[in-house]
Design a protein around this motif. Structure first.
Motif, mmCIF file in Angstrom:
data_model
loop_
_atom_site.group_PDB
_atom_site.id
_atom_site.type_symbol
_atom_site.label_atom_id
_atom_site.label_comp_id
_atom_site.label_asym_id
_atom_site.label_seq_id
_atom_site.Cartn_x
_atom_site.Cartn_y
_atom_site.Cartn_z
ATOM 1 N N LEU A 107 -2.790 -5.018 -2.520
ATOM 2 C CA LEU A 107 -3.643 -4.173 -2.999
ATOM 3 C C LEU A 107 -3.204 -3.314 -3.935
ATOM 4 C CD1 LEU A 107 -5.104 -3.614 0.608
ATOM 5 C CD2 LEU A 107 -6.057 -3.860 -1.518
ATOM 6 N N ASN A 108 -1.384 -2.941 -3.496
ATOM 7 C CA ASN A 108 -0.618 -1.853 -4.598
ATOM 8 C C ASN A 108 -0.372 -3.052 -6.138
ATOM 9 O OD1 ASN A 108 1.123 0.129 -5.300
ATOM 10 N ND2 ASN A 108 3.143 -2.044 -5.742
ATOM 11 N N GLN A 109 -1.009 -4.493 -6.040
ATOM 12 C CA GLN A 109 -1.062 -4.460 -7.764
ATOM 13 C C GLN A 109 -2.027 -4.265 -8.100
ATOM 14 O OE1 GLN A 109 -0.387 -8.422 -6.870
ATOM 15 N NE2 GLN A 109 2.068 -8.456 -6.719
ATOM 16 N N ASN A 110 -2.966 -4.465 -7.326
ATOM 17 C CA ASN A 110 -4.746 -4.435 -7.736
ATOM 18 C C ASN A 110 -4.377 -3.053 -8.280
ATOM 19 O OD1 ASN A 110 -5.438 -6.488 -7.275
ATOM 20 N ND2 ASN A 110 -6.344 -6.400 -5.541
ATOM 21 N N LYS A 111 -3.835 -1.708 -7.426
ATOM 22 C CA LYS A 111 -4.076 0.230 -8.049
ATOM 23 C C LYS A 111 -3.360 -0.082 -8.966
ATOM 24 C CE LYS A 111 -0.220 2.480 -6.911
ATOM 25 N NZ LYS A 111 0.830 2.466 -6.063
ATOM 26 N N ILE A 112 -2.145 -0.722 -9.148
ATOM 27 C CA ILE A 112 -1.378 -0.497 -10.654
ATOM 28 C C ILE A 112 -2.499 -0.827 -11.856
ATOM 29 C CG2 ILE A 112 0.342 -1.390 -12.174
ATOM 30 C CD1 ILE A 112 2.137 -1.634 -9.656
ATOM 31 N N LYS A 113 -3.326 -1.883 -11.228
ATOM 32 C CA LYS A 113 -4.366 -2.182 -12.792
ATOM 33 C C LYS A 113 -5.407 -2.091 -12.729
ATOM 34 C CE LYS A 113 -3.828 -7.413 -11.832
ATOM 35 N NZ LYS A 113 -3.890 -9.122 -11.389
ATOM 36 N N ALA A 114 -5.781 -1.021 -12.067
ATOM 37 C CA ALA A 114 -7.083 0.515 -11.491
ATOM 38 C C ALA A 114 -6.405 1.179 -12.888
ATOM 39 C CB ALA A 114 -7.069 0.597 -10.398
ATOM 40 N N LEU A 181 1.184 6.037 -6.673
ATOM 41 C CA LEU A 181 1.450 6.771 -5.784
ATOM 42 C C LEU A 181 1.494 5.927 -4.614
ATOM 43 C CD1 LEU A 181 -0.500 8.882 -4.596
ATOM 44 C CD2 LEU A 181 -1.903 7.922 -4.864
ATOM 45 N N ARG A 182 1.935 6.333 -3.715
ATOM 46 C CA ARG A 182 2.915 5.559 -2.590
ATOM 47 C C ARG A 182 1.629 6.398 -1.433
ATOM 48 N NH1 ARG A 182 8.124 4.661 -2.840
ATOM 49 N NH2 ARG A 182 8.545 4.673 -0.361
ATOM 50 N N ALA A 183 0.171 5.423 -1.320
ATOM 51 C CA ALA A 183 -0.543 5.687 -0.875
ATOM 52 C C ALA A 183 0.024 5.047 0.378
ATOM 53 C CB ALA A 183 -1.465 4.482 -1.770
ATOM 54 N N PHE A 184 0.800 4.454 1.040
ATOM 55 C CA PHE A 184 0.942 3.808 2.109
ATOM 56 C C PHE A 184 1.861 4.857 3.314
ATOM 57 C CE2 PHE A 184 3.670 1.655 5.829
ATOM 58 C CZ PHE A 184 2.964 0.914 5.784
ATOM 59 N N GLU A 185 1.324 6.135 2.350
ATOM 60 C CA GLU A 185 2.123 7.121 2.929
ATOM 61 C C GLU A 185 1.600 8.073 3.117
ATOM 62 O OE1 GLU A 185 6.728 7.949 0.959
ATOM 63 O OE2 GLU A 185 7.166 6.202 1.379
ATOM 64 N N LEU A 186 0.317 8.276 2.704
ATOM 65 C CA LEU A 186 -0.386 9.169 2.651
ATOM 66 C C LEU A 186 -0.594 9.506 4.287
ATOM 67 C CD1 LEU A 186 -3.261 7.989 0.104
ATOM 68 C CD2 LEU A 186 -1.409 9.806 -0.274
ATOM 69 N N GLY A 187 -0.926 10.583 3.849
ATOM 70 C CA GLY A 187 -0.787 11.458 5.987
ATOM 71 C C GLY A 187 -3.054 11.539 5.505
ATOM 72 N N LYS A 188 -3.346 12.456 7.103
ATOM 73 C CA LYS A 188 -4.843 12.260 7.453
ATOM 74 C C LYS A 188 -5.574 12.952 6.471
ATOM 75 C CE LYS A 188 -2.946 11.760 12.405
ATOM 76 N NZ LYS A 188 -2.970 12.014 13.756
ATOM 77 N N ASP A 189 -4.663 14.308 5.784
ATOM 78 C CA ASP A 189 -5.314 15.303 5.214
ATOM 79 C C ASP A 189 -6.100 14.146 3.762
ATOM 80 O OD1 ASP A 189 -5.278 17.101 6.964
ATOM 81 O OD2 ASP A 189 -3.506 17.491 5.265
ATOM 82 N N GLU A 190 -4.935 13.586 3.431
ATOM 83 C CA GLU A 190 -5.601 12.291 2.050
ATOM 84 C C GLU A 190 -6.678 11.436 3.075
ATOM 85 O OE1 GLU A 190 -2.546 12.942 3.110
ATOM 86 O OE2 GLU A 190 -1.203 14.206 1.748
ATOM 87 N N ALA A 191 -6.244 11.270 3.999
ATOM 88 C CA ALA A 191 -7.718 10.310 3.922
ATOM 89 C C ALA A 191 -8.733 10.746 4.417
ATOM 90 C CB ALA A 191 -6.959 8.882 5.983
ATOM 91 N N ALA A 192 -8.871 11.790 4.795
ATOM 92 C CA ALA A 192 -9.954 12.360 5.190
ATOM 93 C C ALA A 192 -10.822 12.700 3.993
ATOM 94 C CB ALA A 192 -9.953 13.711 5.855
ATOM 95 N N VAL A 193 -9.810 13.651 2.848
ATOM 96 C CA VAL A 193 -10.505 13.283 1.817
ATOM 97 C C VAL A 193 -11.196 12.461 0.806
ATOM 98 C CG1 VAL A 193 -8.604 13.602 -0.294
ATOM 99 C CG2 VAL A 193 -10.586 15.579 -0.445
ATOM 100 N N ILE A 232 -5.927 0.166 1.152
ATOM 101 C CA ILE A 232 -4.231 0.261 1.219
ATOM 102 C C ILE A 232 -3.982 1.528 2.693
ATOM 103 C CG2 ILE A 232 -2.219 1.355 0.627
ATOM 104 C CD1 ILE A 232 -2.882 0.865 -2.056
ATOM 105 N N ILE A 233 -5.173 2.335 2.953
ATOM 106 C CA ILE A 233 -4.864 3.159 4.032
ATOM 107 C C ILE A 233 -5.530 2.118 5.407
ATOM 108 C CG2 ILE A 233 -5.862 5.401 4.824
ATOM 109 C CD1 ILE A 233 -5.642 6.285 2.466
ATOM 110 N N LYS A 234 -6.109 1.851 5.326
ATOM 111 C CA LYS A 234 -7.280 1.374 6.336
ATOM 112 C C LYS A 234 -5.804 -0.110 6.778
ATOM 113 C CE LYS A 234 -11.906 1.511 5.490
ATOM 114 N NZ LYS A 234 -13.196 0.946 5.002
ATOM 115 N N VAL A 235 -5.546 -0.633 5.631
ATOM 116 C CA VAL A 235 -4.640 -1.890 5.595
ATOM 117 C C VAL A 235 -3.586 -1.339 7.212
ATOM 118 C CG1 VAL A 235 -3.069 -3.967 5.460
ATOM 119 C CG2 VAL A 235 -5.551 -3.775 4.525
#
Length: 305
Positions: A107-114, A181-193, A232-235
């Motif tokens: 997913l991180n590799q896909n994120k970079i491609k995106a 972007l360190r998506a693995f470290e995103l918090g609840k607010d970022e997940a909600a938005v 990534i957040i779900k995983v």
């Protein structure tokens, strides 16, 4: 200790009887020979009774130990099966964690491609005049402000956003931010938005198509990136559950292994006790046989005299 005492008595009696037998041939008194034989018979009778009692006691002990060994063997088999099952579950938990970590890497590799795709789209549209869409579509850009730039959506300004992401340094910083972007470290607010933005995807796409169809390709890439972040957040949350499950399974596996080891130790001790009991029966049966043979010798001496 009992064996030593009985064997000592037997050895002495046999020696006295043998000496008396030979002594009689050399002129020893008949009375002395008779006394030795009678004494020997008493000692041998006591030794035989003692040996017989020990054999009987050991036979009872042997029976109890055989039952205990059988019970403990059943316990060992059962605890071993539980321990093996726990180890298999632990292995499965480990494999699940490894698998989901591999998924996160993908997913991180896909994120970079995106991110590269977005940068490419922005480079193509920055040469044309960029108009500000309506509030619905602005939600898409507000997500990038909140998640990628870690700024409150209330600070959103379309002109400033375009300047930061497209005009300024030709979009290099924006692309790097997307890739790093360190998506693995995103918090609840970022997940909600993120959830809120994706809920409006169809409405935003429809509005963009009506507003300016030339933006649709860029919008598709922007949403593709957000979908990857959502995944990534779900995983990540799934990984947390797997880590928790692994800790629980590991603890149970540790306990089950300890119970198996305890049962196996008791089983081995019982087997050893059974072997000692069987050895005692064999030994004292031999002593009994020897005692009875010596008694026969003493009786012969008495009959002779």
């Amino acid at each position: 200790q009992e064996l030593t005492i009985i064997l000592s008595s037997l050895e002495k009696t046999m020696a006295d009887t043998e000496n008396t037998h030979h002594g009689g041939q050399e002129g020893h008194s008949h009375a002395n020979a008779k006394q030795v034989a009678e004494t020997g018979l008493l000692v041998l009778k006591h030794a035989s009774e003692k040996a017989q009692k020990i054999v009987e006691e050991q036979e009872q002990t042997k029976k109890k130990l055989q039952e205990r060994v059988s019970q403990l063997k059943t316990e060992v088999v059962a605890t071993e099966e539980v321990a093996r099952d726990s180890k298999n579950k632990l292995k499965q938990a480990q494999e699940a964690i490894v698998s989901i970590k591999d998924q996160l890497l993908t997913l991180n590799q896909n994120k970079i491609k995106a991110a590269s795709a977005i940068a490419s789209q922005f480079n193509s549209i920055k040469r044309i005049y960029i108009e500000e869409p309506t509030d619905v579509s602005n939600q898409l850009f507000k997500w990038y402000l909140a998640v990628v730039y870690n700024e409150s959506p209330s600070k959103y300004d379309f002109a400033n956003f375009i300047n930061e992401t497209i005009v300024k340094d030709k979009g290099v910083d924006f692309e790097n931010r997307l890739k790093g972007l360190r998506a693995f470290e995103l918090g609840k607010d970022e997940a909600a938005v993120t959830t809120a933005t994706l809920a409006q995807e169809d409405a935003i796409r429809k509005e963009m198509e009506e507003f300016n169809p030339s933006y649709l390709a860029a919008v598709t890439d922007l949403f593709n990136y957000i979908h990857i972040i959502e995944e990534i957040i779900k995983v990540r949350e799934e990984l947390k559950k797997l880590d928790w499950n692994y800790a629980k399974v590991y603890k149970k596996s540790d306990i089950d292994s300890a119970l198996y080891l305890k049962a196996f130790t008791r089983y081995e001790c019982a087997k050893n006790d059974l072997a000692l009991s069987e050895k005692a029966i064999k030994t004292f049966s031999k002593v009994l046989e020897l005692s009875q043979g010596t008694q026969h010798l003493c009786k012969e001496q008495l009959g002779h005299h």
